[in-house]
Scaffold this motif. Structure first.
Motif, PDB file in Angstrom:
ATOM      1  N   LEU A  75      -0.647  -6.334  -7.772  1.00 34.15           N
ATOM      2  CA  LEU A  75      -2.043  -6.366  -8.258  1.00 34.15           C
ATOM      3  C   LEU A  75      -2.069  -6.086  -9.763  1.00 34.15           C
ATOM      4  N   ASP A  76      -3.006  -6.743 -10.481  1.00 34.46           N
ATOM      5  CA  ASP A  76      -3.100  -6.527 -11.930  1.00 34.46           C
ATOM      6  C   ASP A  76      -4.400  -5.780 -12.277  1.00 34.46           C
ATOM      7  N   ASP A  77      -4.639  -5.618 -13.587  1.00 33.46           N
ATOM      8  CA  ASP A  77      -5.799  -4.829 -14.029  1.00 33.46           C
ATOM      9  C   ASP A  77      -7.116  -5.417 -13.517  1.00 33.46           C
ATOM     10  N   THR A  78      -7.200  -6.759 -13.468  1.00 29.68           N
ATOM     11  CA  THR A  78      -8.430  -7.403 -12.973  1.00 29.68           C
ATOM     12  C   THR A  78      -8.646  -7.031 -11.501  1.00 29.68           C
ATOM     13  N   ASP A  79      -7.549  -7.016 -10.733  1.00 29.56           N
ATOM     14  CA  ASP A  79      -7.664  -6.645  -9.312  1.00 29.56           C
ATOM     15  C   ASP A  79      -8.113  -5.177  -9.182  1.00 29.56           C
ATOM     16  N   PHE A  80      -7.551  -4.313 -10.030  1.00 30.21           N
ATOM     17  CA  PHE A  80      -7.948  -2.898  -9.962  1.00 30.21           C
ATOM     18  C   PHE A  80      -9.421  -2.716 -10.326  1.00 30.21           C
ATOM     19  N   ALA A  81      -9.921  -3.553 -11.249  1.00 30.88           N
ATOM     20  CA  ALA A  81     -11.355  -3.476 -11.599  1.00 30.88           C
ATOM     21  C   ALA A  81     -12.187  -3.829 -10.365  1.00 30.88           C
ATOM     22  N   LYS A  82     -11.705  -4.792  -9.582  1.00 31.68           N
ATOM     23  CA  LYS A  82     -12.426  -5.182  -8.354  1.00 31.68           C
ATOM     24  C   LYS A  82     -12.382  -4.047  -7.327  1.00 31.68           C
ATOM     25  N   LEU A  83     -11.233  -3.345  -7.246  1.00 31.19           N
ATOM     26  CA  LEU A  83     -11.136  -2.206  -6.312  1.00 31.19           C
ATOM     27  C   LEU A  83     -12.117  -1.108  -6.741  1.00 31.19           C
ATOM     28  N   ASP A  84     -12.223  -0.890  -8.059  1.00 29.18           N
ATOM     29  CA  ASP A  84     -13.173   0.120  -8.569  1.00 29.18           C
ATOM     30  C   ASP A  84     -14.597  -0.246  -8.172  1.00 29.18           C
ATOM     31  N   GLU A  85     -14.899  -1.548  -8.254  1.00 29.36           N
ATOM     32  CA  GLU A  85     -16.239  -2.025  -7.871  1.00 29.36           C
ATOM     33  C   GLU A  85     -16.495  -1.755  -6.376  1.00 29.36           C
ATOM     34  N   LEU A  86     -15.485  -2.058  -5.538  1.00 30.37           N
ATOM     35  CA  LEU A  86     -15.630  -1.787  -4.092  1.00 30.37           C
ATOM     36  C   LEU A  86     -15.839  -0.289  -3.847  1.00 30.37           C
ATOM     37  N   ALA A  87     -15.125   0.521  -4.656  1.00 33.86           N
ATOM     38  CA  ALA A  87     -15.146   1.976  -4.463  1.00 33.86           C
ATOM     39  C   ALA A  87     -16.505   2.600  -4.777  1.00 33.86           C
ATOM     40  N   GLU A  88     -17.406   1.813  -5.398  1.00 34.15           N
ATOM     41  CA  GLU A  88     -18.775   2.330  -5.607  1.00 34.15           C
ATOM     42  C   GLU A  88     -19.515   2.415  -4.275  1.00 34.15           C
ATOM     43  N   LYS A  89     -19.093   1.613  -3.310  1.00 26.02           N
ATOM     44  CA  LYS A  89     -19.806   1.566  -2.016  1.00 26.02           C
ATOM     45  C   LYS A  89     -19.005   2.149  -0.851  1.00 26.02           C
ATOM     46  N   VAL A  90     -17.665   2.048  -0.907  1.00 26.28           N
ATOM     47  CA  VAL A  90     -16.830   2.525   0.208  1.00 26.28           C
ATOM     48  C   VAL A  90     -15.646   3.315  -0.353  1.00 26.28           C
ATOM     49  N   ALA A  91     -14.985   4.094   0.523  1.00 29.66           N
ATOM     50  CA  ALA A  91     -13.763   4.794   0.084  1.00 29.66           C
ATOM     51  C   ALA A  91     -12.609   3.792   0.055  1.00 29.66           C
ATOM     52  N   VAL A  92     -11.807   3.871  -1.023  1.00 30.01           N
ATOM     53  CA  VAL A  92     -10.624   3.014  -1.164  1.00 30.01           C
ATOM     54  C   VAL A  92      -9.429   3.926  -1.445  1.00 30.01           C
ATOM     55  N   ILE A  93      -8.384   3.849  -0.623  1.00 25.79           N
ATOM     56  CA  ILE A  93      -7.130   4.567  -0.920  1.00 25.79           C
ATOM     57  C   ILE A  93      -6.093   3.515  -1.284  1.00 25.79           C
ATOM     58  N   GLN A  94      -5.554   3.634  -2.513  1.00 22.70           N
ATOM     59  CA  GLN A  94      -4.567   2.645  -2.984  1.00 22.70           C
ATOM     60  C   GLN A  94      -3.285   3.358  -3.403  1.00 22.70           C
ATOM     61  N   SER A  95      -2.150   2.776  -3.020  1.00 24.63           N
ATOM     62  CA  SER A  95      -0.884   3.217  -3.594  1.00 24.63           C
ATOM     63  C   SER A  95       0.120   2.081  -3.497  1.00 24.63           C
ATOM     64  N   PHE A  96       0.981   1.993  -4.494  1.00 17.15           N
ATOM     65  CA  PHE A  96       2.084   1.033  -4.406  1.00 17.15           C
ATOM     66  C   PHE A  96       3.201   1.622  -3.554  1.00 17.15           C
ATOM     67  N   ASN A  97       3.062   2.887  -3.138  1.00 16.53           N
ATOM     68  CA  ASN A  97       4.076   3.464  -2.243  1.00 16.53           C
ATOM     69  C   ASN A  97       3.459   4.593  -1.421  1.00 16.53           C
ATOM     70  N   PHE A  98       3.425   4.393  -0.109  1.00 13.11           N
ATOM     71  CA  PHE A  98       2.813   5.375   0.793  1.00 13.11           C
ATOM     72  C   PHE A  98       3.854   6.321   1.400  1.00 13.11           C
ATOM     73  N   SER A  99       5.063   6.419   0.805  1.00 12.53           N
ATOM     74  CA  SER A  99       6.036   7.365   1.370  1.00 12.53           C
ATOM     75  C   SER A  99       5.868   8.726   0.706  1.00 12.53           C
ATOM     76  N   ILE A 100       6.120   9.766   1.495  1.00 14.25           N
ATOM     77  CA  ILE A 100       5.985  11.133   0.978  1.00 14.25           C
ATOM     78  C   ILE A 100       7.080  11.389  -0.061  1.00 14.25           C
ATOM     79  N   GLY A 101       8.296  10.876   0.207  1.00 17.94           N
ATOM     80  CA  GLY A 101       9.427  11.090  -0.716  1.00 17.94           C
ATOM     81  C   GLY A 101       9.155  10.549  -2.108  1.00 17.94           C
ATOM     82  N   ILE A 102       8.548   9.360  -2.201  1.00 12.46           N
ATOM     83  CA  ILE A 102       8.261   8.787  -3.534  1.00 12.46           C
ATOM     84  C   ILE A 102       7.199   9.619  -4.246  1.00 12.46           C
TER      85      ILE A 102
END
Ligand code: NAD
Length: 214
Positions: A75-102
């Motif tokens: 995902l690029d900066d434009t995609d992240f701007a879209k996620l921010d827009e979604l986050a005004e209405k719903v909860a968004v959890i984003q990570s490029f890595n969902f492992s505890i070790g990372i």
């Protein structure tokens, strides 16, 4: 919980479905490159697909107004701007890595970075299975962002490797290496399950996985 998966037929989608069904959750919505199928409105949507699917992900979350857990990389900066827009209405959890070790590795990198001066070389190496499309990995980019300077990145695409990341800090005379290796997709799916269970209680907003772990 009733949940949906975007990227349902993929390696991560299948691993997520396996763990979620063991935990007693019900898959009611699925989408992949062949189309979508809805049995019922999901309470949360999980996206582990490809950048090509991102416009559809945005459409689905806007239509359904349900929280989103997203691990898709590339995902690029434009995609992240879209996620921010979604986050005004719903909860968004984003990570490029969902492992505890990372996430622990990220804390260690920030700490080591405070001790080394500009004279030290820092390079990041990552290895993933031959099918991984993006390069360098989203995780390598995420770790690089913690270092507050441009660093060399090296990528290998080999066999069935789940994901290895190594950060080398070197001066003339010594090298310090921090390394993480995922042995199975469970390294990621457990974090996705934790996020999906917690997101139901979150207010609208953009959250990183490290915030969820805290
Ligand atoms: P994969 O290639 O096995 O699966 C991709 C899925 O996306 C498939 O179901 C495919 O049908 C679907 N897809 C492709 N194009 C689509 C489109 N235009 N519309 C809808 N669906 C589409 O990939 P994978 O190994 O399962 O990885 C999926 C994603 O998760 C990748 O971006 C990968 O880098 C990322 N990933 C993230 C983490 C993390 O912890 N954040 C961990 C592992 C993988």
């Amino acid at each position: 919980m009733k949940y949906g998966i975007i990227g349902y037929s993929g390696r991560m989608g299948q691993a997520i479905e396996e763990l979620f069904s063991e935990a007693g959750h019900e898959l009611v919505y699925q989408m992949d490159e062949n189309g979508e199928k809805e049995i019922e409105k999901p309470e949360v949507v999980i996206d582990f697909s490809l950048k090509e699917a991102f416009a559809d992900t945005v459409r689905v979350i806007k239509e359904k107004e349900v929280p989103l857990v997203i691990g898709t990389t590339g995902l690029d900066d434009t995609d992240f701007a879209k996620l921010d827009e979604l986050a005004e209405k719903v909860a968004v959890i984003q990570s490029f890595n969902f492992s505890i070790g990372i996430n622990i590795l990220s804390e260690l990198i920030k700490k080591v970075n405070k001790y080394v001066d500009r004279d030290w070389d820092i390079e990041i190496s990552e290895t993933h299975h031959r099918f991984k499309k993006d390069k360098p990995s989203g995780t390598a980019i995420m770790l690089g962002d913690l270092l507050e300077r441009d660093v060399e990145m090296h990528s290998k695409r080999l066999g069935s490797e789940f994901g290895e990341h190594e950060v080398d800090f070197a001066s003339i005379g010594e090298v310090l290496t921090l390394k993480h290796r995922a042995y199975s997709r469970k390294a990621f799916t457990q974090g996705v399950l934790l996020s999906a269970e917690k997101i139901l209680d979150l207010e609208p907003g953009f959250y990183s996985f490290s915030e969820i772990l805290k």
